[in-house]
Design an enzyme around this catalytic site. Structure first.
Site, mmCIF file in Angstrom:
data_model
loop_
_atom_site.group_PDB
_atom_site.id
_atom_site.type_symbol
_atom_site.label_atom_id
_atom_site.label_comp_id
_atom_site.label_asym_id
_atom_site.label_seq_id
_atom_site.Cartn_x
_atom_site.Cartn_y
_atom_site.Cartn_z
ATOM 1 N N LYS B 78 -46.086 50.146 26.922
ATOM 2 C CA LYS B 78 -47.329 49.423 27.227
ATOM 3 C C LYS B 78 -47.675 48.478 26.076
ATOM 4 O O LYS B 78 -47.479 48.822 24.906
ATOM 5 C CB LYS B 78 -48.448 50.459 27.444
ATOM 6 C CG LYS B 78 -49.753 49.870 27.977
ATOM 7 C CD LYS B 78 -50.795 50.969 28.248
ATOM 8 C CE LYS B 78 -52.086 50.377 28.825
ATOM 9 N NZ LYS B 78 -53.117 51.407 29.095
ATOM 10 N N SER B 156 -55.592 51.071 33.691
ATOM 11 C CA SER B 156 -55.083 49.895 33.026
ATOM 12 C C SER B 156 -53.564 49.883 32.844
ATOM 13 O O SER B 156 -53.003 48.810 32.639
ATOM 14 C CB SER B 156 -55.754 49.768 31.651
ATOM 15 O OG SER B 156 -55.324 50.794 30.786
ATOM 16 N N SER B 180 -56.659 55.711 32.970
ATOM 17 C CA SER B 180 -55.683 54.602 32.959
ATOM 18 C C SER B 180 -54.222 55.012 33.005
ATOM 19 O O SER B 180 -53.354 54.158 33.152
ATOM 20 C CB SER B 180 -55.899 53.738 31.720
ATOM 21 O OG SER B 180 -57.013 52.906 31.877
#
Lengths: 95, 493
Positions: B78, B156, B180
């Site tokens: 990420k 997210s 998330s």
């Protein structure tokens, strides 16, 4: 709690985010809606409750107050938008 | 070749150890998939040279014997994790071009264990969002598709979820502040684990809300989550909130035996307007655990309804403080200034240009609730409500409950753009089942459990006792085995 345009202007300045005058009414409306949502918290009886500080009781680790790292000015400045002579450069701050 | 990217971590590990396949071969297969999947918007910075160097080193290590479980496993990382010399911008324009001079503890531990980085993954800007639509890179797209619409992979960690579900990589790192990891995992039919707060070091992970943020694995199976968590977690002197506790052997805990375990079903998670098929799935999940020998008990978590409003005070408050560092001085974007502009104009213009709309909104809400006169009314009250939410869980566990079963999300994946006109609060409701877990600091895992009537994946969430990820993973393993979810998205990208 409703946020008026003056409050929205003040909050934007406190947050150091430039907001156009014409965008302030919409911003005030959005912030008011979110704060209305938070008003539910007033229903909760929090008398005598201490704010949560950790998942399970544990003392934060202490460490010796000693220098463990350093001597890397070039690395610290390598991502700066404006670095000169070993310093971060910014617009004039003091008249 | 493309079959190799479909491997699980456990399968790849075992095949590499046997000498049936090399990390270079798996990595090359993944890189080919990544390059053919730009339509998913999952990978935003590709690092093929680093990947192949790491894969060659991993092969040498495996050949020498004694390589750890993650050795040679190609991952997506990420964009929130700082990776040395590789763009790390939290999907924000304010960090455009930022190349850290250091490596986050999570990636450092993974690479130390021999894992391979294929590149950086899309996400909501500063992890603020539930649909990956706030990203400066543009949307990540769900590989699941049922009609002409493009669906959100959730957020997210949307790029992470999309990449794992589409078999571009074997697994990915995610971070979870209010859901998330778990919500995108549920939207894409994969496994997502948020560990206990303090289990994984936050050092070098770009901060959103420091008392809630926790990194975790996003994988194809529960076993893979156990293997990857082992490499990510542990005490780190560089994060004072990282727990100095012994790590269990997470994979060894996966016996599938949950006889006598007590599973709580919280009545407050039955929401008005929740689709009936989610209620049905939840009931079926409970029946599966019962059939595996667990005892199902009704429990009450009375402060559940206050979790979202408390979260939307605490998280923006911490964000407004954490994001104060983006001032155009030390890194990232600086606005072009007009003649006579001083330092205040520099800050204000830089932050107006660099932060997207949702980030600006949350920073301003946070600034407001922390400002003089409102601190007690909002921020301190929210922190006290947080203590009550945690107390609800403490009482359930004290009564003998081992884990709590809930739906992971209130719906399946929705279409990109469909929430554009909605009130921000409507988007926040995506986190209604997950956010309590962050507030209480507990471990939570989303396990794919079935498809809805449209053919989209749905997840169930299990919540565990603090520091008992081993036991939680074992319960999740039993649920995964019973649910038998094997569906994959049909390739259209």
């Amino acid at each position: 709690m409703s946020i008026d345009i003056d409050t929205a202007r003040r909050v934007a300045h406190l947050a150091r985010i430039a907001v156009d005058e014409k965008d302030l009414p919409a911003l005030a409306g959005e912030l008011s809606n979110i704060l209305d949502f938070m008003e539910q918290l007033n229903e909760v009886d929090v008398e005598g409750i201490e704010p949560m500080t950790s998942v399970t009781p544990m003392r934060l680790k202490r460490r010796a107050d000693v220098v463990t790292d350093g001597g890397m000015q070039d690395k610290i400045l390598s991502n700066a938008p404006d670095a000169r002579e070993g310093f971060f450069a910014v617009p004039k701050v003091v008249e | 070749m493309s079959e190799l990217s479909k491997l699980t971590i456990a399968e790849a590990r075992d095949a590499m150890r046997k000498g049936d396949v090399t990390s270079v071969e798996i990595t090359e297969a993944c890189l080919a998939e990544v390059n053919a999947a730009d339509a998913l918007g999952a990978f935003v910075h590709k690092t093929p040279e680093i990947a192949l160097d790491q894969a060659r080193a991993a092969d040498a290590r495996i050949k020498a014997g004694d390589a750890p479980g993650m050795c040679g496993i190609p991952l997506g990382i990420k964009d929130l994790f700082c990776t040395k010399g590789v763009d790390s911008q939290a999907a924000s324009n304010i960090l455009k071009g930022f190349k850290p001079e250091y490596e986050s503890t999570v990636t450092s531990q993974l690479f130390g264990a021999g894992a391979v980085m294929l590149g950086k993954l899309n996400m909501d800007e500063f992890a603020m969002g539930s649909s990956n639509e706030t990203s400066a890179y543009g949307n990540a797209v769900n590989p699941w598709k049922i009609d002409d619409r493009q669906l959100t992979p959730g957020g997210s960690s949307g790029g992470s979820a999309s990449a794992v579900a589409a078999d571009l990589c074997l697994a990915a790192t995610g971070t979870d502040t209010g859901g998330s990891i778990r919500q995108p995992a549920a939207f894409t039919g994969i496994v997502g684990l948020k560990p206990t707060y303090g289990r994984v070091s936050r050092w070098g992970t770009i901060a959103f809300a420091s008392s809630l943020d926790q990194a975790g694995p996003m994988t194809k199976t529960v076993r893979d989550a156990a293997i990857m968590l082992q490499a990510m977690s542990g005490h780190d002197p560089k994060d004072s909130t990282s727990a100095d506790l012994p790590l269990p052997d997470f994979e060894a805990a996966l016996t599938g035996d949950i006889k006598g375990k007590k599973i709580g079903i919280p009545r407050e998670y039955r929401m008005d307007g929740m689709p009936e098929e989610i209620e049905t799935l939840w009931h079926e999940g409970a029946e599966m655990l019962r059939a595996a020998g667990a005892e199902i008990v009704d429990i009450s978590l009375p402060h559940t309804k206050y979790a979202l409003p408390a979260y939307y005070v605490i998280a923006p408050a911490e964000a407004s403080s954490n994001l104060a560092r983006y001032d155009g001085v030390r890194y990232g974007h600086r606005a072009k200034l007009a003649a006579g502009d001083g330092i205040v104009q520099m800050y204000e213009k830089t932050r107006a240009e660099g932060f997207g709309h949702e980030v600006q909104r949350r920073v301003m809400i946070g600034t407001y609730v922390l400002s003089a006169g409102f601190y007690d009314a909002y921020y301190n009250r929210a922190r006290k409500v947080r203590a009550l939410i945690k107390r609800d869980f403490d009482q359930a566990f004290a009564a003998g409950v081992d884990a709590i079963l809930t739906p992971a999300t209130p719906s399946s994946a929705f279409g990109l753009g469909e929430m554009a006109e909605a009130d921000p609060v409507q988007m926040y409701l995506n986190d209604v089942f997950t956010v309590t877990v962050n507030l209480a600091g507990l471990p939570g895992i989303s396990v794919p459990a079935g498809l809805d009537s449209q053919g989209l994946p749905l997840g169930l969430q299990l919540i565990g006792r603090p520091w008992a990820e081993d036991d939680l993973l074992n319960t999740a393993y039993a649920l995964e085995s019973a649910a038998g979810f094997v569906s994959k998205p049909a390739k259209w990208w």
